[in-house]
Design a protein around this motif. Structure first.
Motif, PDB file in Angstrom:
ATOM      1  N   PHE A  41      -2.719   2.062   7.810  1.00 51.82           N
ATOM      2  CA  PHE A  41      -1.798   1.157   8.497  1.00 51.82           C
ATOM      3  C   PHE A  41      -0.370   1.679   8.360  1.00 51.82           C
ATOM      4  CE2 PHE A  41       0.788  -2.717   8.857  1.00 51.82           C
ATOM      5  CZ  PHE A  41       0.252  -3.298   9.996  1.00 51.82           C
ATOM      6  N   ALA A  42       0.005   2.016   7.125  1.00 56.15           N
ATOM      7  CA  ALA A  42       1.358   2.518   6.852  1.00 56.15           C
ATOM      8  C   ALA A  42       1.610   3.824   7.600  1.00 56.15           C
ATOM      9  CB  ALA A  42       1.543   2.707   5.356  1.00 56.15           C
ATOM     10  N   ASN A  43       0.568   4.666   7.670  1.00 55.14           N
ATOM     11  CA  ASN A  43       0.702   5.932   8.398  1.00 55.14           C
ATOM     12  C   ASN A  43       0.963   5.706   9.882  1.00 55.14           C
ATOM     13  OD1 ASN A  43       0.573   7.864   6.396  1.00 55.14           O
ATOM     14  ND2 ASN A  43      -1.657   8.044   6.489  1.00 55.14           N
ATOM     15  N   CYS A  44       0.256   4.710  10.451  1.00 49.92           N
ATOM     16  CA  CYS A  44       0.433   4.421  11.883  1.00 49.92           C
ATOM     17  C   CYS A  44       1.869   3.982  12.172  1.00 49.92           C
ATOM     18  CB  CYS A  44      -0.518   3.316  12.323  1.00 49.92           C
ATOM     19  SG  CYS A  44      -2.207   3.887  12.450  1.00 49.92           S
ATOM     20  N   TYR A  45       2.405   3.203  11.244  1.00 53.25           N
ATOM     21  CA  TYR A  45       3.763   2.656  11.460  1.00 53.25           C
ATOM     22  C   TYR A  45       4.719   3.278  10.457  1.00 53.25           C
ATOM     23  CZ  TYR A  45       0.980  -0.562  14.179  1.00 53.25           C
ATOM     24  OH  TYR A  45       0.099  -1.078  15.081  1.00 53.25           O
ATOM     25  N   PRO A  53       9.225  -1.230   3.521  1.00 51.35           N
ATOM     26  CA  PRO A  53       7.903  -1.142   2.857  1.00 51.35           C
ATOM     27  C   PRO A  53       7.306  -2.519   2.511  1.00 51.35           C
ATOM     28  CG  PRO A  53       9.625  -0.058   1.552  1.00 51.35           C
ATOM     29  CD  PRO A  53      10.273  -0.515   2.812  1.00 51.35           C
ATOM     30  N   GLU A  54       8.151  -3.446   1.984  1.00 49.05           N
ATOM     31  CA  GLU A  54       7.609  -4.762   1.582  1.00 49.05           C
ATOM     32  C   GLU A  54       7.117  -5.520   2.816  1.00 49.05           C
ATOM     33  OE1 GLU A  54      10.813  -3.957   0.438  1.00 49.05           O
ATOM     34  OE2 GLU A  54      10.121  -3.327  -1.561  1.00 49.05           O
ATOM     35  N   MET A  55       7.937  -5.489   3.867  1.00 51.28           N
ATOM     36  CA  MET A  55       7.604  -6.176   5.114  1.00 51.28           C
ATOM     37  C   MET A  55       6.297  -5.619   5.676  1.00 51.28           C
ATOM     38  SD  MET A  55       8.775  -8.458   7.183  1.00 51.28           S
ATOM     39  CE  MET A  55       9.848  -8.796   8.558  1.00 51.28           C
ATOM     40  N   THR A  56       6.178  -4.290   5.656  1.00 52.51           N
ATOM     41  CA  THR A  56       4.953  -3.647   6.163  1.00 52.51           C
ATOM     42  C   THR A  56       3.742  -4.160   5.397  1.00 52.51           C
ATOM     43  OG1 THR A  56       6.275  -1.666   6.590  1.00 52.51           O
ATOM     44  CG2 THR A  56       3.905  -1.424   6.712  1.00 52.51           C
ATOM     45  N   ARG A  57       3.878  -4.226   4.074  1.00 48.96           N
ATOM     46  CA  ARG A  57       2.762  -4.681   3.234  1.00 48.96           C
ATOM     47  C   ARG A  57       2.379  -6.118   3.596  1.00 48.96           C
ATOM     48  NH1 ARG A  57      -1.136  -2.403  -0.220  1.00 48.96           N
ATOM     49  NH2 ARG A  57      -2.504  -4.188   0.060  1.00 48.96           N
ATOM     50  N   SER A  58       3.385  -6.982   3.744  1.00 47.83           N
ATOM     51  CA  SER A  58       3.076  -8.391   3.990  1.00 47.83           C
ATOM     52  C   SER A  58       2.458  -8.571   5.387  1.00 47.83           C
ATOM     53  CB  SER A  58       4.308  -9.266   3.792  1.00 47.83           C
ATOM     54  OG  SER A  58       4.867  -9.631   5.011  1.00 47.83           O
ATOM     55  N   GLN A  62      -1.311 -10.098   5.963  1.00 45.92           N
ATOM     56  CA  GLN A  62      -1.553 -11.206   6.898  1.00 45.92           C
ATOM     57  C   GLN A  62      -2.567 -10.801   7.961  1.00 45.92           C
ATOM     58  OE1 GLN A  62       2.004 -12.662   8.721  1.00 45.92           O
ATOM     59  NE2 GLN A  62       2.829 -13.500   6.822  1.00 45.92           N
ATOM     60  N   PHE A  63      -2.359  -9.600   8.501  1.00 44.21           N
ATOM     61  CA  PHE A  63      -3.230  -9.099   9.566  1.00 44.21           C
ATOM     62  C   PHE A  63      -4.681  -9.048   9.079  1.00 44.21           C
ATOM     63  CE2 PHE A  63      -5.298  -5.164  11.171  1.00 44.21           C
ATOM     64  CZ  PHE A  63      -5.541  -5.580  12.464  1.00 44.21           C
ATOM     65  N   VAL A  64      -4.886  -8.471   7.901  1.00 47.89           N
ATOM     66  CA  VAL A  64      -6.246  -8.318   7.368  1.00 47.89           C
ATOM     67  C   VAL A  64      -6.876  -9.679   7.093  1.00 47.89           C
ATOM     68  CG1 VAL A  64      -7.546  -7.584   5.330  1.00 47.89           C
ATOM     69  CG2 VAL A  64      -6.022  -5.987   6.479  1.00 47.89           C
ATOM     70  N   SER A  65      -6.096 -10.580   6.483  1.00 49.70           N
ATOM     71  CA  SER A  65      -6.707 -11.867   6.141  1.00 49.70           C
ATOM     72  C   SER A  65      -7.031 -12.668   7.407  1.00 49.70           C
ATOM     73  CB  SER A  65      -5.830 -12.662   5.171  1.00 49.70           C
ATOM     74  OG  SER A  65      -4.853 -13.382   5.869  1.00 49.70           O
ATOM     75  N   GLN A  66      -6.159 -12.569   8.412  1.00 47.44           N
ATOM     76  CA  GLN A  66      -6.448 -13.262   9.677  1.00 47.44           C
ATOM     77  C   GLN A  66      -7.659 -12.662  10.377  1.00 47.44           C
ATOM     78  OE1 GLN A  66      -2.820 -13.317  11.970  1.00 47.44           O
ATOM     79  NE2 GLN A  66      -2.205 -15.297  11.136  1.00 47.44           N
TER      80      GLN A  66
END
Length: 171
Positions: A41-45, A53-58, A62-66
Motif C-alpha cells: 500500500f505504502a509503495n503504491c502511494y 506516514p501516519e496518515m497513510t497508516r491510518s 481503515q481501508f482494510v477493516s472496512q
C-alpha cells in the motif's frame, strides 16, 4: 501419566461444515490482508507516504477493516439468503446418520442401463401415477363441459321452438 498408557484420548468431533466454512472465510480474509500488505500500500502511494506516514497508516487501517467488514457482511448475506447454516447442519446430520446405517450404500453396478433403471423407475412410476390422476381430473372436467354444452344446445332448441310458436301466435 496414570501408568495405564493404553487408553486412547477421546477423538475430537470433526468440525461441522458450518465451522469449516467459517474457517475458510477467515483464512481467505487473512490472505487478503497479507496480499494487500501495508508495505505494498505504502509503495503504491509512495509520495503521499513520504509526506504523511501516519496518515497513510491510518487510511490503510481503515481501508482494510472496512474491506474485511464488507466482505464478512456480503458472506453473511449469502449465508442468510441461501439458508446455508441450516443446509450445513442438515448435511452434517445426513452424514452422521449414514455412518450408523449397516446396509451397504448404493454403488453403481457397472451396467449404466441397470443403474439408470434402478434410479429412474421409482421416479417414473410416481410421475405416471401423477399424470394418470391429472388425466382423470381433465376427463371429468371435459365430461362436465360436454354435458353443459349439450344442455345448452337443448335449451337453445327449446327457445327456438318457443320463439317459433310465439311468431306463429302473433301472425
Amino acid at each position: 501419566g496414570d501408568g495405564g498408557g493404553d487408553v486412547d484420548p477421546p477423538v475430537p468431533a470433526a468440525p461441522g461444515r458450518a465451522q469449516v466454512f467459517a474457517a475458510v472465510v477467515d483464512t481467505f480474509l487473512e490472505k487478503l490482508v497479507t496480499a494487500g500488505s501495508y508495505q505494498r500500500f505504502a509503495n503504491c502511494y509512495r509520495c503521499f507516504y513520504k509526506l504523511q506516514p501516519e496518515m497513510t497508516r491510518s487510511i490503510y487501517d481503515q481501508f482494510v477493516s472496512q474491506l474485511q467488514t464488507s466482505i464478512k457482511e456480503e458472506i453473511q448475506e449469502v449465508k442468510d439468503e441461501g439458508n446455508l447454516e441450516v443446509l450445513f447442519n442438515s448435511l452434517d446430520k445426513i452424514v452422521e446418520e449414514a455412518k450408523d446405517h449397516k446396509e451397504p450404500a448404493w454403488r453403481p453396478s457397472g451396467i449404466p442401463e441397470e443403474d439408470i433403471r434402478s434410479a429412474m423407475v421409482p421416479y417414473l412410476l410416481k410421475h405416471r401415477s401423477y399424470l394418470q390422476k391429472v388425466l382423470k381430473e381433465k376427463e371429468e372436467e371435459n365430461r362436465k363441459v360436454a354435458e353443459s354444452v349439450l344442455a345448452g344446445r337443448d335449451r337453445i332448441a327449446e327457445l327456438q321452438q318457443l320463439i317459433q310458436a310465439r311468431k306463429l301466435a302473433w301472425q
